[in-house]
Write a protein that holds these residues in place. Structure first.
Motif, PDB file in Angstrom:
ATOM      1  N   HIS A   1       0.814  -1.230   0.000  1.00  0.00           N
ATOM      2  CA  HIS A   1       0.000   0.000   0.000  1.00  0.00           C
ATOM      3  C   HIS A   1       0.843   1.274   0.000  1.00  0.00           C
ATOM      4  O   HIS A   1       0.388   2.316   0.462  1.00  0.00           O
ATOM      5  CB  HIS A   1      -0.944   0.015   1.206  1.00  0.00           C
ATOM      6  CG  HIS A   1      -1.886  -1.145   1.251  1.00  0.00           C
ATOM      7  ND1 HIS A   1      -3.036  -1.212   0.482  1.00  0.00           N
ATOM      8  CD2 HIS A   1      -1.852  -2.286   1.974  1.00  0.00           C
ATOM      9  CE1 HIS A   1      -3.662  -2.341   0.742  1.00  0.00           C
ATOM     10  NE2 HIS A   1      -2.979  -3.014   1.624  1.00  0.00           N
ATOM     11  N   GLY A   2       2.072   1.181  -0.468  1.00  0.00           N
ATOM     12  CA  GLY A   2       2.904   2.379  -0.559  1.00  0.00           C
ATOM     13  C   GLY A   2       4.140   2.365   0.313  1.00  0.00           C
ATOM     14  O   GLY A   2       4.967   3.280   0.231  1.00  0.00           O
ATOM     15  N   SER A   3       4.312   1.337   1.149  1.00  0.00           N
ATOM     16  CA  SER A   3       5.448   1.294   2.066  1.00  0.00           C
ATOM     17  C   SER A   3       6.718   0.739   1.428  1.00  0.00           C
ATOM     18  O   SER A   3       7.807   0.883   1.978  1.00  0.00           O
ATOM     19  CB  SER A   3       5.104   0.439   3.295  1.00  0.00           C
ATOM     20  OG  SER A   3       3.999   0.975   3.981  1.00  0.00           O
ATOM     21  N   GLU A   4       6.590   0.088   0.270  1.00  0.00           N
ATOM     22  CA  GLU A   4       7.742  -0.465  -0.432  1.00  0.00           C
ATOM     23  C   GLU A   4       7.632  -0.101  -1.907  1.00  0.00           C
ATOM     24  O   GLU A   4       6.531   0.043  -2.429  1.00  0.00           O
ATOM     25  CB  GLU A   4       7.765  -1.988  -0.331  1.00  0.00           C
ATOM     26  CG  GLU A   4       7.758  -2.562   1.064  1.00  0.00           C
ATOM     27  CD  GLU A   4       7.725  -4.069   1.011  1.00  0.00           C
ATOM     28  OE1 GLU A   4       8.780  -4.686   1.198  1.00  0.00           O
ATOM     29  OE2 GLU A   4       6.640  -4.633   0.761  1.00  0.00           O
ATOM     30  N   ARG A   5       8.774  -0.030  -2.567  1.00  0.00           N
ATOM     31  CA  ARG A   5       8.701   0.185  -3.999  1.00  0.00           C
ATOM     32  C   ARG A   5       9.975  -0.233  -4.704  1.00  0.00           C
ATOM     33  O   ARG A   5      11.030  -0.362  -4.105  1.00  0.00           O
ATOM     34  CB  ARG A   5       8.354   1.626  -4.337  1.00  0.00           C
ATOM     35  CG  ARG A   5       9.443   2.634  -4.096  1.00  0.00           C
ATOM     36  CD  ARG A   5       8.942   3.982  -4.584  1.00  0.00           C
ATOM     37  NE  ARG A   5       9.978   4.985  -4.520  1.00  0.00           N
ATOM     38  CZ  ARG A   5       9.894   6.167  -5.111  1.00  0.00           C
ATOM     39  NH1 ARG A   5       8.823   6.469  -5.803  1.00  0.00           N
ATOM     40  NH2 ARG A   5      10.864   7.027  -5.016  1.00  0.00           N
ATOM     41  N   TRP A   6       9.816  -0.457  -6.000  1.00  0.00           N
ATOM     42  CA  TRP A   6      10.918  -0.777  -6.903  1.00  0.00           C
ATOM     43  C   TRP A   6      10.840   0.171  -8.080  1.00  0.00           C
ATOM     44  O   TRP A   6       9.758   0.385  -8.644  1.00  0.00           O
ATOM     45  CB  TRP A   6      10.802  -2.217  -7.394  1.00  0.00           C
ATOM     46  CG  TRP A   6      11.923  -2.666  -8.294  1.00  0.00           C
ATOM     47  CD1 TRP A   6      13.036  -3.351  -7.934  1.00  0.00           C
ATOM     48  CD2 TRP A   6      12.029  -2.455  -9.715  1.00  0.00           C
ATOM     49  NE1 TRP A   6      13.835  -3.584  -9.027  1.00  0.00           N
ATOM     50  CE2 TRP A   6      13.241  -3.046 -10.139  1.00  0.00           C
ATOM     51  CE3 TRP A   6      11.222  -1.812 -10.651  1.00  0.00           C
ATOM     52  CZ2 TRP A   6      13.657  -3.029 -11.457  1.00  0.00           C
ATOM     53  CZ3 TRP A   6      11.638  -1.779 -11.980  1.00  0.00           C
ATOM     54  CH2 TRP A   6      12.841  -2.391 -12.379  1.00  0.00           C
ATOM     55  N   THR A   7      11.991   0.749  -8.453  1.00  0.00           N
ATOM     56  CA  THR A   7      12.040   1.628  -9.618  1.00  0.00           C
ATOM     57  C   THR A   7      13.143   1.150 -10.551  1.00  0.00           C
ATOM     58  O   THR A   7      14.129   0.543 -10.107  1.00  0.00           O
ATOM     59  CB  THR A   7      12.318   3.086  -9.209  1.00  0.00           C
ATOM     60  OG1 THR A   7      13.628   3.160  -8.618  1.00  0.00           O
ATOM     61  CG2 THR A   7      11.275   3.578  -8.215  1.00  0.00           C
ATOM     62  N   PRO A   8      13.017   1.409 -11.847  1.00  0.00           N
ATOM     63  CA  PRO A   8      14.052   0.963 -12.779  1.00  0.00           C
ATOM     64  C   PRO A   8      15.430   1.517 -12.469  1.00  0.00           C
ATOM     65  O   PRO A   8      16.449   0.844 -12.708  1.00  0.00           O
ATOM     66  CB  PRO A   8      13.534   1.492 -14.129  1.00  0.00           C
ATOM     67  CG  PRO A   8      12.069   1.570 -13.971  1.00  0.00           C
ATOM     68  CD  PRO A   8      11.856   1.998 -12.546  1.00  0.00           C
TER      69      PRO A   8
ATOM     70  N   VAL B   1       0.109   7.151  -4.751  1.00  0.00           N
ATOM     71  CA  VAL B   1      -0.111   7.800  -6.050  1.00  0.00           C
ATOM     72  C   VAL B   1       0.350   9.255  -6.009  1.00  0.00           C
ATOM     73  O   VAL B   1       0.960   9.750  -6.967  1.00  0.00           O
ATOM     74  CB  VAL B   1      -1.588   7.697  -6.456  1.00  0.00           C
ATOM     75  CG1 VAL B   1      -1.894   8.581  -7.656  1.00  0.00           C
ATOM     76  CG2 VAL B   1      -1.952   6.247  -6.769  1.00  0.00           C
ATOM     77  N   ALA B   2       0.087   9.933  -4.902  1.00  0.00           N
ATOM     78  CA  ALA B   2       0.511  11.331  -4.782  1.00  0.00           C
ATOM     79  C   ALA B   2       2.029  11.451  -4.851  1.00  0.00           C
ATOM     80  O   ALA B   2       2.571  12.361  -5.500  1.00  0.00           O
ATOM     81  CB  ALA B   2      -0.009  11.929  -3.479  1.00  0.00           C
ATOM     82  N   GLU B   3       2.733  10.544  -4.189  1.00  0.00           N
ATOM     83  CA  GLU B   3       4.200  10.575  -4.212  1.00  0.00           C
ATOM     84  C   GLU B   3       4.738  10.276  -5.609  1.00  0.00           C
ATOM     85  O   GLU B   3       5.694  10.910  -6.067  1.00  0.00           O
ATOM     86  CB  GLU B   3       4.751   9.582  -3.190  1.00  0.00           C
ATOM     87  CG  GLU B   3       4.539  10.038  -1.748  1.00  0.00           C
ATOM     88  CD  GLU B   3       4.928   8.976  -0.732  1.00  0.00           C
ATOM     89  OE1 GLU B   3       5.336   7.861  -1.168  1.00  0.00           O
ATOM     90  OE2 GLU B   3       4.829   9.245   0.475  1.00  0.00           O
TER      91      GLU B   3
ATOM     92  N   LEU C   1       7.444  12.026 -10.444  1.00  0.00           N
ATOM     93  CA  LEU C   1       7.514  11.930 -11.896  1.00  0.00           C
ATOM     94  C   LEU C   1       7.140  13.238 -12.590  1.00  0.00           C
ATOM     95  O   LEU C   1       7.353  13.379 -13.793  1.00  0.00           O
ATOM     96  CB  LEU C   1       6.579  10.822 -12.384  1.00  0.00           C
ATOM     97  CG  LEU C   1       6.956   9.403 -11.942  1.00  0.00           C
ATOM     98  CD1 LEU C   1       5.783   8.453 -12.186  1.00  0.00           C
ATOM     99  CD2 LEU C   1       8.193   8.936 -12.684  1.00  0.00           C
ATOM    100  N   GLY C   2       6.566  14.168 -11.836  1.00  0.00           N
ATOM    101  CA  GLY C   2       6.073  15.392 -12.451  1.00  0.00           C
ATOM    102  C   GLY C   2       4.926  15.116 -13.399  1.00  0.00           C
ATOM    103  O   GLY C   2       4.775  15.777 -14.442  1.00  0.00           O
ATOM    104  N   ALA C   3       4.081  14.150 -13.038  1.00  0.00           N
ATOM    105  CA  ALA C   3       2.984  13.742 -13.915  1.00  0.00           C
ATOM    106  C   ALA C   3       1.931  14.837 -14.014  1.00  0.00           C
ATOM    107  O   ALA C   3       1.516  15.399 -13.003  1.00  0.00           O
ATOM    108  CB  ALA C   3       2.359  12.453 -13.406  1.00  0.00           C
ATOM    109  N   ASP C   4       1.504  15.116 -15.228  1.00  0.00           N
ATOM    110  CA  ASP C   4       0.457  16.103 -15.465  1.00  0.00           C
ATOM    111  C   ASP C   4      -0.928  15.475 -15.371  1.00  0.00           C
ATOM    112  O   ASP C   4      -1.920  16.201 -15.215  1.00  0.00           O
ATOM    113  CB  ASP C   4       0.642  16.730 -16.845  1.00  0.00           C
ATOM    114  CG  ASP C   4       2.003  17.391 -16.977  1.00  0.00           C
ATOM    115  OD1 ASP C   4       2.257  18.361 -16.259  1.00  0.00           O
ATOM    116  OD2 ASP C   4       2.818  16.911 -17.787  1.00  0.00           O
TER     117      ASP C   4
END
Length: 257
Positions: free
Chosen positions: A87-94, A185-187, A192-195
């Protein structure tokens, strides 16, 4: 459908687009054995298609622990798809690899007590999660499910009332971390600077993210249930159709420099 088409064209033409998707029940059918879940071939195809488009980032945002999400999503180190677990506590990015908060040393004892309780109810079992546990009752009778939920709720009121409680489709989850999919999602949007953001989910825990979306975003509820989503599709195939349409519009649109 005209309103949906207009919203699809709007999000697809965003300079930077985030497509954030729940996994279970959204890309993969719900199954009795959680670790046997896999995205449908059509869902896998459209996720890959979107992730290859310029200016688009695809992220799987799940309540699953990151280790399990990588398995069921068949996610490799060379993937361009971001992962957000627990639910947002872990993540993986390229680019950044794995990121996870430290574990609570007292959680193992609480989980063990929950396992003892669940064993007394037919079909009920406990899934070990990085920041807590989940009680699964998909194969239980309605009576056994209600009894297991009541018993585990009583345990948590006594042992860990500060843990966050989440209830979904035949699952009751407790976590000592309080992040939700809305903050996840907010983070991602900020980093990412998503529009614009597209988010799709099928369960109660996805509503946090769906409620957080703005007028320029697109929220999609898969299946039944009260929702804050902008639109609803009947099933995974319906979601794939919407995502394919977003990809088609995006592919025909040139990202400005």
């Amino acid at each position: 459908m005209t309103g949906l088409d207009e919203r699809i064209r709007s999000v697809a033409s965003a300079r930077r687009l985030l497509v954030a998707l729940d996994f279970d029940g959204t890309l993969s059918p719900l199954v009795a054995d959680p670790m046997s879940a896999r995205a449908t071939p059509a869902a896998t195809r459209v996720v890959e298609r979107l992730s290859r488009l310029d200016g688009v980032t695809v992220a799987l945002v799940s309540g699953r622990s990151l280790r399990d999400l990588r398995i069921i999503a068949e996610h490799g180190d060379d993937s361009g798809v971001w992962l957000v677990g627990s639910h947002g506590s872990e993540r993986w990015t390229p680019s950044g690899g794995l990121a996870s908060a430290a574990a609570d040393p007292g959680s193992a004892a609480i989980r063990a007590r929950a396992e003892t309780i669940a064993a007394a109810f037919e079909g009920a079992w406990i899934e070990d999660k990085t920041f807590g546990f989940a009680l699964h009752t998909r194969t239980s009778t309605a009576e056994a499910e209600a009894g297991a939920h009541d018993a585990v709720d009583a345990l948590m009121r006594d042992a860990a009332p500060q843990w966050r409680r989440r209830e979904g489709k035949h699952v009751l989850e407790f976590s000592w971390r309080h992040e939700g999919k809305d903050t996840a999602v907010a983070e991602l949007r900020a980093e990412l600077g998503a529009d614009a953001v597209v988010f799709a989910g099928d369960d109660v825990t996805d509503e946090d993210a769906l409620r957080s979306l703005g007028d320029g975003d697109l929220g999609i509820r898969v299946g039944e249930g009260d929702t804050a989503a902008h639109t609803r599709v009947d099933n995974i195939g319906g979601l794939v159709d919407v995502l394919d349409r977003i990809a088609e519009v995006r592919a025909s649109w040139s990202t400005p420099e």
